[in-house]
Design a protein around this motif. Structure first.
Motif, PDB file in Angstrom:
ATOM      1  N   ILE A  37       0.859  -1.182   0.000  1.00  0.00           N
ATOM      2  CA  ILE A  37       0.000   0.000   0.000  1.00  0.00           C
ATOM      3  C   ILE A  37       0.896   1.233   0.000  1.00  0.00           C
ATOM      4  N   ARG A  38       0.678   2.126  -0.967  1.00  0.00           N
ATOM      5  CA  ARG A  38       1.479   3.338  -1.069  1.00  0.00           C
ATOM      6  C   ARG A  38       0.587   4.573  -1.041  1.00  0.00           C
ATOM      7  N   ASP A  39       1.167   5.668  -0.562  1.00  0.00           N
ATOM      8  CA  ASP A  39       0.481   6.952  -0.611  1.00  0.00           C
ATOM      9  C   ASP A  39       0.430   7.427  -2.054  1.00  0.00           C
ATOM     10  N   GLU A  40      -0.743   7.835  -2.517  1.00  0.00           N
ATOM     11  CA  GLU A  40      -0.921   8.210  -3.921  1.00  0.00           C
ATOM     12  C   GLU A  40      -0.076   9.415  -4.303  1.00  0.00           C
ATOM     13  N   GLU A  41       0.059  10.374  -3.406  1.00  0.00           N
ATOM     14  CA  GLU A  41       0.775  11.607  -3.733  1.00  0.00           C
ATOM     15  C   GLU A  41       2.285  11.448  -3.617  1.00  0.00           C
ATOM     16  N   THR A  42       2.752  10.874  -2.512  1.00  0.00           N
ATOM     17  CA  THR A  42       4.203  10.777  -2.267  1.00  0.00           C
ATOM     18  C   THR A  42       4.800   9.474  -2.765  1.00  0.00           C
ATOM     19  N   GLN A  43       3.932   8.466  -3.059  1.00  0.00           N
ATOM     20  CA  GLN A  43       4.365   7.128  -3.459  1.00  0.00           C
ATOM     21  C   GLN A  43       5.182   6.425  -2.363  1.00  0.00           C
ATOM     22  N   LYS A  44       5.061   6.882  -1.146  1.00  0.00           N
ATOM     23  CA  LYS A  44       5.756   6.259  -0.020  1.00  0.00           C
ATOM     24  C   LYS A  44       5.019   4.990   0.402  1.00  0.00           C
ATOM     25  N   LEU A  45       5.788   3.924   0.643  1.00  0.00           N
ATOM     26  CA  LEU A  45       5.214   2.671   1.113  1.00  0.00           C
ATOM     27  C   LEU A  45       4.778   2.849   2.565  1.00  0.00           C
ATOM     28  N   ILE A  46       3.490   2.647   2.852  1.00  0.00           N
ATOM     29  CA  ILE A  46       2.993   2.890   4.207  1.00  0.00           C
ATOM     30  C   ILE A  46       2.485   1.614   4.890  1.00  0.00           C
TER      31      ILE A  46
ATOM     32  N   ILE B 115      11.495   4.216 -10.773  1.00  0.00           N
ATOM     33  CA  ILE B 115      12.058   3.015 -10.157  1.00  0.00           C
ATOM     34  C   ILE B 115      12.449   3.364  -8.725  1.00  0.00           C
ATOM     35  N   ASP B 116      12.059   2.502  -7.794  1.00  0.00           N
ATOM     36  CA  ASP B 116      12.418   2.720  -6.385  1.00  0.00           C
ATOM     37  C   ASP B 116      12.041   4.117  -5.914  1.00  0.00           C
ATOM     38  N   ASP B 117      10.842   4.564  -6.262  1.00  0.00           N
ATOM     39  CA  ASP B 117      10.340   5.882  -5.854  1.00  0.00           C
ATOM     40  C   ASP B 117      11.145   7.033  -6.445  1.00  0.00           C
ATOM     41  N   LYS B 118      11.937   6.755  -7.483  1.00  0.00           N
ATOM     42  CA  LYS B 118      12.725   7.801  -8.140  1.00  0.00           C
ATOM     43  C   LYS B 118      12.310   7.904  -9.604  1.00  0.00           C
ATOM     44  N   VAL B 119      12.007   9.100 -10.048  1.00  0.00           N
ATOM     45  CA  VAL B 119      11.682   9.326 -11.456  1.00  0.00           C
ATOM     46  C   VAL B 119      12.991   9.423 -12.230  1.00  0.00           C
ATOM     47  N   ILE B 120      13.235   8.456 -13.121  1.00  0.00           N
ATOM     48  CA  ILE B 120      14.503   8.441 -13.846  1.00  0.00           C
ATOM     49  C   ILE B 120      14.385   9.051 -15.239  1.00  0.00           C
ATOM     50  N   TYR B 121      13.139   9.209 -15.731  1.00  0.00           N
ATOM     51  CA  TYR B 121      12.968   9.816 -17.053  1.00  0.00           C
ATOM     52  C   TYR B 121      11.532  10.303 -17.192  1.00  0.00           C
TER      53      TYR B 121
END
Length: 244
Positions: free
Chosen positions: A110-119, A200-206
């Motif tokens: 389950i992730r936060d929609e805005e931050t994409q943090k795994l909660i 990838i891994d909560d990082k926007v690479i492109y």
């Protein structure tokens, strides 16, 4: 006096445990429920919002089956959802055929929609010994292999869906897939334009602007695969530097 002290300490410990439990309870909880039905296992993905706040979240449900012959099969479901304070919601249900010689692992994220943090997350394992190896390192590598190539579609428009389909068809044929989950998301901008992000891994690479042209999408697909490959190479290089 000694009896009074013991009773006071006991009362304090009860109060502390109840207070701590109340604090732990005030969060989002992910839960995978399982129930056998003949030769099947029914998995139910459930989330509970024990906070006083309305939330917009997304989920990923992944099930991995290992047959008696050693073959692996994988199924994934994902989606966005909203949940009210103190609400319990069923997100998804799926059934998996499972013989005695089969093994199953399932994961709910389950992730936060805005931050994409795994909660929140949960997992279940059936006949897990069939997944395990003698070496912990080999087991870790097997687990990584089982989750390789997972992609999530979070596009919103036809152009975004067209790109995701192109990406998935090309990426699924790559021999060196990432061990991390790749998310293709789309953000609306002013007018009719939008922005597609490769994450990838909560990082926007492109990222790139949307355009319905087929040649343009093919070009962006090439760039996306290139940056994914470079990101994984750097990630592996950093990981190897910390292996002694």
């Amino acid at each position: 006096m000694k009896i009074l002290y013991s009773r006071s300490l006991y009362t304090f410990l009860i109060f502390l445990s109840v207070h701590t439990y109340g604090q732990e309870d005030k969060k989002v909880i992910a839960r995978l429920e399982q129930s056998p039905i003949e030769n099947q296992i029914r998995l139910k993905a459930v989330v509970a919002n024990n906070t006083p706040v309305y939330k917009e979240l997304n989920y990923l449900l992944v099930s991995i089956k290992k047959g008696g012959s050693g073959n692996l099969s994988k199924n994934q479901q994902s989606g966005k959802f909203s949940i009210n304070p103190n609400e319990v919601k069923v997100l998804s249900e799926t059934s998996v055929n499972l013989d005695r010689a089969d093994a199953l692992k399932a994961f709910l994220y389950i992730r936060d929609e805005e931050t994409q943090k795994l909660i929140a997350k949960d997992s279940v394992e059936l006949n897990g010994d069939l997944f395990r190896k003698k070496s912990a390192k080999i087991e870790e590598e097997d687990a990584a292999f089982e989750l390789k190539g997972l992609t999530i579609d979070e596009t919103k428009t036809k152009v975004g869906k067209d790109f995701y389909d192109l990406f998935y068809m090309q990426y699924s044929q790559q021999p060196d897939k990432s061990n991390s989950i790749i998310t293709i998301s789309e953000l609306p901008l002013r007018g009719t334009s939008g922005q597609i992000n490769i994450q990838i891994d909560d990082k926007v690479i492109y990222s790139f602007m949307t355009n319905p042209g087929e040649d343009y999408l093919q070009e962006q697909l090439t760039y996306s695969l290139k940056y994914i490959k470079e990101f994984n190479a750097k990630k592996n290089l950093i990981k190897n530097e910390f292996i002694y």
